[in-house]
Structures are given as C-alpha cells and as structure tokens.
Motif scaffolding. Structure first.
Motif, PDB file in Angstrom:
ATOM      1  N   MET A  78     134.445 -32.074  64.997  1.00  0.00           N
ATOM      2  CA  MET A  78     135.274 -30.871  65.766  1.00  0.00           C
ATOM      3  C   MET A  78     134.123 -29.788  65.741  1.00  0.00           C
ATOM      4  SD  MET A  78     138.299 -28.452  64.506  1.00  0.00           S
ATOM      5  CE  MET A  78     139.696 -29.087  65.643  1.00  0.00           C
ATOM      6  N   GLN A  79     134.138 -29.016  66.661  1.00  0.00           N
ATOM      7  CA  GLN A  79     132.889 -27.998  67.077  1.00  0.00           C
ATOM      8  C   GLN A  79     133.548 -26.788  66.024  1.00  0.00           C
ATOM      9  OE1 GLN A  79     133.543 -26.804  71.226  1.00  0.00           O
ATOM     10  NE2 GLN A  79     131.262 -27.940  71.372  1.00  0.00           N
ATOM     11  N   THR A  80     132.498 -26.072  65.597  1.00  0.00           N
ATOM     12  CA  THR A  80     132.725 -24.837  65.001  1.00  0.00           C
ATOM     13  C   THR A  80     133.335 -23.701  65.626  1.00  0.00           C
ATOM     14  OG1 THR A  80     130.659 -25.381  63.644  1.00  0.00           O
ATOM     15  CG2 THR A  80     131.643 -23.015  63.500  1.00  0.00           C
ATOM     16  N   CYS A  81     134.479 -23.391  64.935  1.00  0.00           N
ATOM     17  CA  CYS A  81     135.323 -22.290  65.706  1.00  0.00           C
ATOM     18  C   CYS A  81     135.395 -21.070  65.032  1.00  0.00           C
ATOM     19  CB  CYS A  81     137.009 -22.749  65.792  1.00  0.00           C
ATOM     20  SG  CYS A  81     137.035 -24.347  66.750  1.00  0.00           S
ATOM     21  N   TYR A  82     135.562 -19.854  65.573  1.00  0.00           N
ATOM     22  CA  TYR A  82     135.465 -18.483  65.212  1.00  0.00           C
ATOM     23  C   TYR A  82     136.580 -17.809  65.702  1.00  0.00           C
ATOM     24  CZ  TYR A  82     130.519 -19.657  64.437  1.00  0.00           C
ATOM     25  OH  TYR A  82     129.491 -20.519  64.077  1.00  0.00           O
ATOM     26  N   HIS A  83     137.253 -16.808  64.752  1.00  0.00           N
ATOM     27  CA  HIS A  83     138.236 -15.910  65.160  1.00  0.00           C
ATOM     28  C   HIS A  83     137.663 -14.525  64.842  1.00  0.00           C
ATOM     29  CE1 HIS A  83     142.065 -14.315  65.819  1.00  0.00           C
ATOM     30  NE2 HIS A  83     142.097 -13.691  64.327  1.00  0.00           N
ATOM     31  N   THR A 118     134.442 -20.957  70.483  1.00  0.00           N
ATOM     32  CA  THR A 118     133.445 -21.772  69.926  1.00  0.00           C
ATOM     33  C   THR A 118     132.050 -21.041  69.979  1.00  0.00           C
ATOM     34  OG1 THR A 118     133.227 -22.899  72.178  1.00  0.00           O
ATOM     35  CG2 THR A 118     134.444 -24.035  70.446  1.00  0.00           C
ATOM     36  N   ALA A 119     132.136 -20.062  70.752  1.00  0.00           N
ATOM     37  CA  ALA A 119     131.089 -18.994  70.911  1.00  0.00           C
ATOM     38  C   ALA A 119     131.195 -17.920  70.117  1.00  0.00           C
ATOM     39  CB  ALA A 119     131.142 -18.587  72.383  1.00  0.00           C
ATOM     40  N   TYR A 120     130.179 -17.783  69.279  1.00  0.00           N
ATOM     41  CA  TYR A 120     130.252 -16.662  68.175  1.00  0.00           C
ATOM     42  C   TYR A 120     130.285 -15.388  68.630  1.00  0.00           C
ATOM     43  CZ  TYR A 120     128.519 -13.908  64.181  1.00  0.00           C
ATOM     44  OH  TYR A 120     128.113 -12.972  63.393  1.00  0.00           O
ATOM     45  N   HIS A 121     129.443 -15.099  69.438  1.00  0.00           N
ATOM     46  CA  HIS A 121     129.543 -13.677  70.333  1.00  0.00           C
ATOM     47  C   HIS A 121     130.850 -13.344  70.801  1.00  0.00           C
ATOM     48  CE1 HIS A 121     128.959 -15.989  74.143  1.00  0.00           C
ATOM     49  NE2 HIS A 121     129.317 -14.937  74.939  1.00  0.00           N
ATOM     50  N   LYS A 122     131.620 -14.192  71.328  1.00  0.00           N
ATOM     51  CA  LYS A 122     132.929 -13.844  71.857  1.00  0.00           C
ATOM     52  C   LYS A 122     133.815 -13.290  70.615  1.00  0.00           C
ATOM     53  CE  LYS A 122     133.427 -15.985  76.047  1.00  0.00           C
ATOM     54  NZ  LYS A 122     134.184 -17.041  77.080  1.00  0.00           N
ATOM     55  N   ALA A 123     133.696 -14.073  69.484  1.00  0.00           N
ATOM     56  CA  ALA A 123     134.535 -13.563  68.374  1.00  0.00           C
ATOM     57  C   ALA A 123     134.138 -12.252  67.967  1.00  0.00           C
ATOM     58  CB  ALA A 123     134.469 -14.739  66.836  1.00  0.00           C
ATOM     59  N   VAL A 124     132.792 -11.989  68.067  1.00  0.00           N
ATOM     60  CA  VAL A 124     132.112 -10.577  67.705  1.00  0.00           C
ATOM     61  C   VAL A 124     132.898  -9.673  68.481  1.00  0.00           C
ATOM     62  CG1 VAL A 124     130.138  -9.304  67.543  1.00  0.00           C
ATOM     63  CG2 VAL A 124     130.009 -11.523  66.631  1.00  0.00           C
ATOM     64  N   CYS A 125     132.976  -9.888  69.661  1.00  0.00           N
ATOM     65  CA  CYS A 125     133.881  -9.013  70.621  1.00  0.00           C
ATOM     66  C   CYS A 125     134.978  -8.562  70.015  1.00  0.00           C
ATOM     67  CB  CYS A 125     133.799  -9.554  72.079  1.00  0.00           C
ATOM     68  SG  CYS A 125     134.276  -8.327  73.041  1.00  0.00           S
ATOM     69  N   TYR A 126     135.651  -9.526  69.790  1.00  0.00           N
ATOM     70  CA  TYR A 126     137.330  -9.207  69.151  1.00  0.00           C
ATOM     71  C   TYR A 126     136.862  -8.524  67.748  1.00  0.00           C
ATOM     72  CZ  TYR A 126     139.655 -11.416  72.709  1.00  0.00           C
ATOM     73  OH  TYR A 126     140.169 -11.756  74.209  1.00  0.00           O
ATOM     74  N   PRO A 139     134.326 -24.838  78.418  1.00  0.00           N
ATOM     75  CA  PRO A 139     135.282 -23.755  77.858  1.00  0.00           C
ATOM     76  C   PRO A 139     134.944 -23.348  76.364  1.00  0.00           C
ATOM     77  CG  PRO A 139     136.330 -25.430  79.053  1.00  0.00           C
ATOM     78  CD  PRO A 139     135.233 -25.716  78.943  1.00  0.00           C
ATOM     79  N   ASP A 140     135.042 -22.198  76.086  1.00  0.00           N
ATOM     80  CA  ASP A 140     134.577 -21.868  74.747  1.00  0.00           C
ATOM     81  C   ASP A 140     135.842 -20.985  74.115  1.00  0.00           C
ATOM     82  OD1 ASP A 140     134.129 -19.038  75.865  1.00  0.00           O
ATOM     83  OD2 ASP A 140     132.067 -19.407  75.663  1.00  0.00           O
ATOM     84  N   ALA A 141     136.934 -20.714  74.893  1.00  0.00           N
ATOM     85  CA  ALA A 141     138.151 -20.140  74.238  1.00  0.00           C
ATOM     86  C   ALA A 141     139.261 -20.905  74.363  1.00  0.00           C
ATOM     87  CB  ALA A 141     138.523 -18.815  74.853  1.00  0.00           C
ATOM     88  N   PHE A 142     139.982 -20.976  72.872  1.00  0.00           N
ATOM     89  CA  PHE A 142     141.074 -21.836  72.842  1.00  0.00           C
ATOM     90  C   PHE A 142     142.189 -21.345  72.040  1.00  0.00           C
ATOM     91  CE2 PHE A 142     136.893 -24.117  72.722  1.00  0.00           C
ATOM     92  CZ  PHE A 142     137.170 -25.263  73.767  1.00  0.00           C
TER      93      PHE A 142
END
Length: 163
Positions: A1-6, A41-49, A85-88
C-alpha cells in the motif's frame, strides 16, 4: 500500500483515529463529503489542507500533516484530476505519524488551492492574502523552531520571482 497523508488541525496523536465529520460533528471542508475521510498520496496536497483548514475555520493555529493508515476500502476521489490519481477517501484512518510542515513545505502550497478554503479566488492577489501568507510562514517557522528570518527570506524570494 502507498503512503497516505491527511492534513488538518493540530491535536491528533499516533494511533488516534481520524473519523468523518458526520461522526465528530465538526464542520466539513465545504466541497467535500462529510461522511468520508480524505487522504492523499501526494504530501504537498495534505500540506495544503493542514494550512487551509485552520484558515477556513478562522483559527490562528498551525495545522499538521498526518501519515495515516486508511481503514476500509480506499476509493479514488472523483473530483481528483491528477494523473495518476493522488486523492482518495476511506471510512476512517489511523494516525501513524504526526508531521509539522516546514516553512519550505508551506511555500509549496499554491495560492489558488489555499484561496479555495475561503471561497475567494482573488484573495491570493490581494495585500490581505500576501500579509496572511507572510504571517502564516512566520508562525510555521516559530512552530518548527526555525528562525522567523528564514520565513521572511523565503517570502521575499518568492515575491521577487513574481515581479
């Protein structure tokens, strides 16, 4: 499984569960389904949140990025236009690690994405937007035990590239 961020508000710890807003009774991000937990899965998108969530709620705090293990099926967010895709979304997620975004991470957040949180696309081109970004960078620098001068220098460098 890929690394996931929130990305979100501070206060969670390792092994905490991230639950959907319908269960926690918190205000959902305006364009998201409140019955889901969104992960990237994209760290920078989690940083945005992590940056945008406190902004959306009018809070003067530093958000966090959480490395998580999704619970239940992981489904591609139909609003995600990334390839691949990198948002789930998933039912919930368990916190594996708490990450404090660096000033450099915050500088990578693009203005239009951040402006989405307050529903004002012109915000990022206004003096209020620039002032908020500068104050945000200084807060992140202080929180990460980095000198505020580093944040000021990065802001000045980014500003010089725009002109």
């Amino acid at each position: 499984m890929q690394t996931c961020y929130h990305g979100g508000l501070m206060g969670r710890r390792v092994d905490n569960q991230i639950l959907p807003p319908t269960i926690t009774k918190t205000r959902p991000v305006w364009h998201r389904n409140a019955q889901r937990v969104y992960v990237f899965t994209a760290y920078h998108k989690a940083v945005c949140y992590a940056v945008g969530r406190p902004l959306m709620l009018g809070r003067e705090e530093v958000g966090k990025v959480y490395r998580v293990q999704p619970n239940g099926p992981l489904t591609v967010d139909p609003e995600d236009d990334s390839t691949p895709p990198d948002a789930f979304y998933c039912e919930s997620a368990r916190v594996l690690e708490v990450i404090s975004p660096s000033v450099e991470d915050v500088m990578q957040v693009d203005g239009p994405s951040l402006a989405d949180f307050i529903g004002n696309p012109t915000w990022t081109t206004s003096w209020q937007g620039e002032f908020y970004l500068l104050s945000l960078l200084v807060r992140y620098a202080i929180h990460a035990n980095e000198p505020p001068a580093k944040a000021l220098a990065l802001f000045a460098e980014a500003r010089a590239k725009q002109t």
